[in-house]
Design a protein around this motif. Sequence first.
Motif, PDB file in Angstrom:
ATOM      1  N   LEU B  88       0.820  -1.211   0.000  1.00  0.00           N
ATOM      2  CA  LEU B  88       0.000   0.000   0.000  1.00  0.00           C
ATOM      3  C   LEU B  88       0.858   1.268   0.000  1.00  0.00           C
ATOM      4  O   LEU B  88       2.012   1.252   0.399  1.00  0.00           O
ATOM      5  N   ASP B  89       0.227   2.371  -0.449  1.00  0.00           N
ATOM      6  CA  ASP B  89       0.934   3.649  -0.533  1.00  0.00           C
ATOM      7  C   ASP B  89       1.671   3.946   0.768  1.00  0.00           C
ATOM      8  O   ASP B  89       1.115   3.806   1.851  1.00  0.00           O
ATOM      9  N   GLN B  90       2.912   4.425   0.633  1.00  0.00           N
ATOM     10  CA  GLN B  90       3.741   4.784   1.795  1.00  0.00           C
ATOM     11  C   GLN B  90       3.895   3.620   2.777  1.00  0.00           C
ATOM     12  O   GLN B  90       4.110   3.831   3.970  1.00  0.00           O
ATOM     13  N   ILE B  92       1.933   1.819   4.373  1.00  0.00           N
ATOM     14  CA  ILE B  92       1.199   2.224   5.574  1.00  0.00           C
ATOM     15  C   ILE B  92       0.927   1.049   6.512  1.00  0.00           C
ATOM     16  O   ILE B  92       0.907   1.223   7.739  1.00  0.00           O
ATOM     17  N   VAL B  93       0.745  -0.151   5.949  1.00  0.00           N
ATOM     18  CA  VAL B  93       0.499  -1.319   6.794  1.00  0.00           C
ATOM     19  C   VAL B  93       1.708  -1.585   7.697  1.00  0.00           C
ATOM     20  O   VAL B  93       1.578  -1.776   8.910  1.00  0.00           O
ATOM     21  N   SER B  94       2.889  -1.539   7.092  1.00  0.00           N
ATOM     22  CA  SER B  94       4.121  -1.761   7.867  1.00  0.00           C
ATOM     23  C   SER B  94       4.290  -0.675   8.922  1.00  0.00           C
ATOM     24  O   SER B  94       4.697  -0.945  10.049  1.00  0.00           O
ATOM     25  N   ASN B  95       3.973   0.570   8.543  1.00  0.00           N
ATOM     26  CA  ASN B  95       4.119   1.680   9.493  1.00  0.00           C
ATOM     27  C   ASN B  95       3.230   1.483  10.715  1.00  0.00           C
ATOM     28  O   ASN B  95       3.668   1.681  11.842  1.00  0.00           O
ATOM     29  N   TYR B  96       1.968   1.085  10.471  1.00  0.00           N
ATOM     30  CA  TYR B  96       1.062   0.873  11.598  1.00  0.00           C
ATOM     31  C   TYR B  96       1.503  -0.312  12.444  1.00  0.00           C
ATOM     32  O   TYR B  96       1.424  -0.277  13.672  1.00  0.00           O
ATOM     33  N   THR B  97       1.964  -1.366  11.783  1.00  0.00           N
ATOM     34  CA  THR B  97       2.446  -2.530  12.531  1.00  0.00           C
ATOM     35  C   THR B  97       3.621  -2.128  13.415  1.00  0.00           C
ATOM     36  O   THR B  97       3.665  -2.449  14.603  1.00  0.00           O
ATOM     37  N   ALA B  98       4.576  -1.393  12.826  1.00  0.00           N
ATOM     38  CA  ALA B  98       5.773  -0.999  13.576  1.00  0.00           C
ATOM     39  C   ALA B  98       5.419  -0.128  14.775  1.00  0.00           C
ATOM     40  O   ALA B  98       6.108  -0.156  15.802  1.00  0.00           O
ATOM     41  N   LEU B 313       7.590  -2.927 -10.153  1.00  0.00           N
ATOM     42  CA  LEU B 313       7.773  -1.693  -9.390  1.00  0.00           C
ATOM     43  C   LEU B 313       7.001  -0.502  -9.959  1.00  0.00           C
ATOM     44  O   LEU B 313       7.440   0.640  -9.842  1.00  0.00           O
ATOM     45  N   HIS B 314       5.862  -0.767 -10.581  1.00  0.00           N
ATOM     46  CA  HIS B 314       5.096   0.348 -11.159  1.00  0.00           C
ATOM     47  C   HIS B 314       4.201   0.987 -10.105  1.00  0.00           C
ATOM     48  O   HIS B 314       4.009   0.444  -9.024  1.00  0.00           O
ATOM     49  N   SER B 315       3.666   2.145 -10.434  1.00  0.00           N
ATOM     50  CA  SER B 315       2.638   2.756  -9.601  1.00  0.00           C
ATOM     51  C   SER B 315       1.380   2.880 -10.448  1.00  0.00           C
ATOM     52  O   SER B 315       1.455   2.826 -11.674  1.00  0.00           O
TER      53      SER B 315
END
Lengths: 157, 336
Positions: B88-90, B92-98, B313-315
Amino acid sequence: MSQDKPINSPRVKLSQKQYQQMVDAKKPKVNLLSRILRAFISGGLICCFGELLINVYSDVFGLTHDMASNAAVATVIFLGALLTGLGVFDKIASFAGAGLAVPVTGFANSMVSSALEYKREGLIYGIGSHLFGLAGSVILYGVVTAFVVGLVVSLVR
Amino acid sequence: MKNKKRGKQTVQFSVPPIIVGAYTIAGPLESEGPLGNLFDRATSDGMYGQKSFEKAEAKMMEDAVNEVLRKTGDLPEYIDFLIASDLLDQIIVSNYTASQFPIPFLGMYSACSATSLCSAVAAMLIDGGYASKVVVATSSHNSSAERQFRYPVEYGMQRPPYSQSTATGAAAALIADSGEGPKITSCTLGRVIETGSTDPFNMGAAMAPAALDTIVQHFEDISRGPDYYDLIVTGDLGQFGHQLLRDLAREQMNMELAANLADCGIMLYDKDQGVHAGGSGCVCSALVLFSKLYRQLRQGSLSRLLLVATGALHSPTSCHQGEAIPSIAHAISIER
């Protein structure tokens, strides 16, 4: 014409164009005939159903033909929206394809699926901004085409 | 200091770090697939008891990290780094988990090649002496990825037969400098390959040359051949990408990969599950590696494994603008 570049890997001695030709030659083919047939039959069935509704609305409920066809369209839109909300529209569509996408059912699906998808972002940034995300193109080019055709017809007459 | 770099792109570890534990959480479709009973947790609820698909994915990843630490008996306070990645953008899943753990966090993005990249970086930190325990975690969710990269979940359309379906789930592993388990003996980090592919439904074609490049580079760098490994498993090439990779290896490199080449995207599902060419997503390779393959490595029915996780690696923006899909593949070798 865009310039043809080599693939930037020394292990694949093909240009990008040559590689894409190889991909196109090898990729599993879509069975176009089967898809066209399925679209023809399912789209035709939906249109027959619409005609049936018009007859019912005009004969049973006594609406004028114009009123009856408007009511029939509204009913089909409602059913498309309902099936989308129940999560079965996409399953039918993967079989029916254009048969379900071209009639108003497809239009209803594109709006309701967007609304469902973005409702978590709220009424303004979610549903409001995204409702016409897929349907917007249909409306814009539909209106423009109708305008141009109308103009041409009125000039020719 | 002894130089551990081999050839152009490979690092060979002098004291190979050990994957001491792993935990997998699989989504509804994945749980019904051929690996269904090998996952640590199988959920039949795509929302995972949360209010949105994004929160569901984050909760899955958080649970996976908690559970792998519980399994190995480690406390978050004693973990040196958390390395996580998602689609997901930025990230975000990893950020919230961390945010749920008192562990220094390295967030990474390399699309679906994340599992091998995160594991490779963890292994380098450990063998380099910068850490002794690192948790790696990856996740993806069919519904959150579809909306970001393609269409709303309930939008009706016909997919081409070579298209793939994003896998739902999360997986975490603890990699450490001591303990029991299969070892990460080397890693080959990939280069970004441009193939001119612009079709986001045909990821297999975009990624197959990157997979070939990394596999051949790995063999050249440490003088090995395909026969060295019991299994060479790509991340998510799908049926069509898998076939392209074999054909490219044969035609371009005169290398026969058929016997021991497999693909996680194909292994994760049965043919009749409606996923067309197979699975994709960060967790696709993680679910297969940390369930079936990890068990086989521990039990001994598999001794030498090369995981080549592949990423497109596309967006969404680059695709809509008609730009080509850059792709990458990272390899890690895991041995008993």
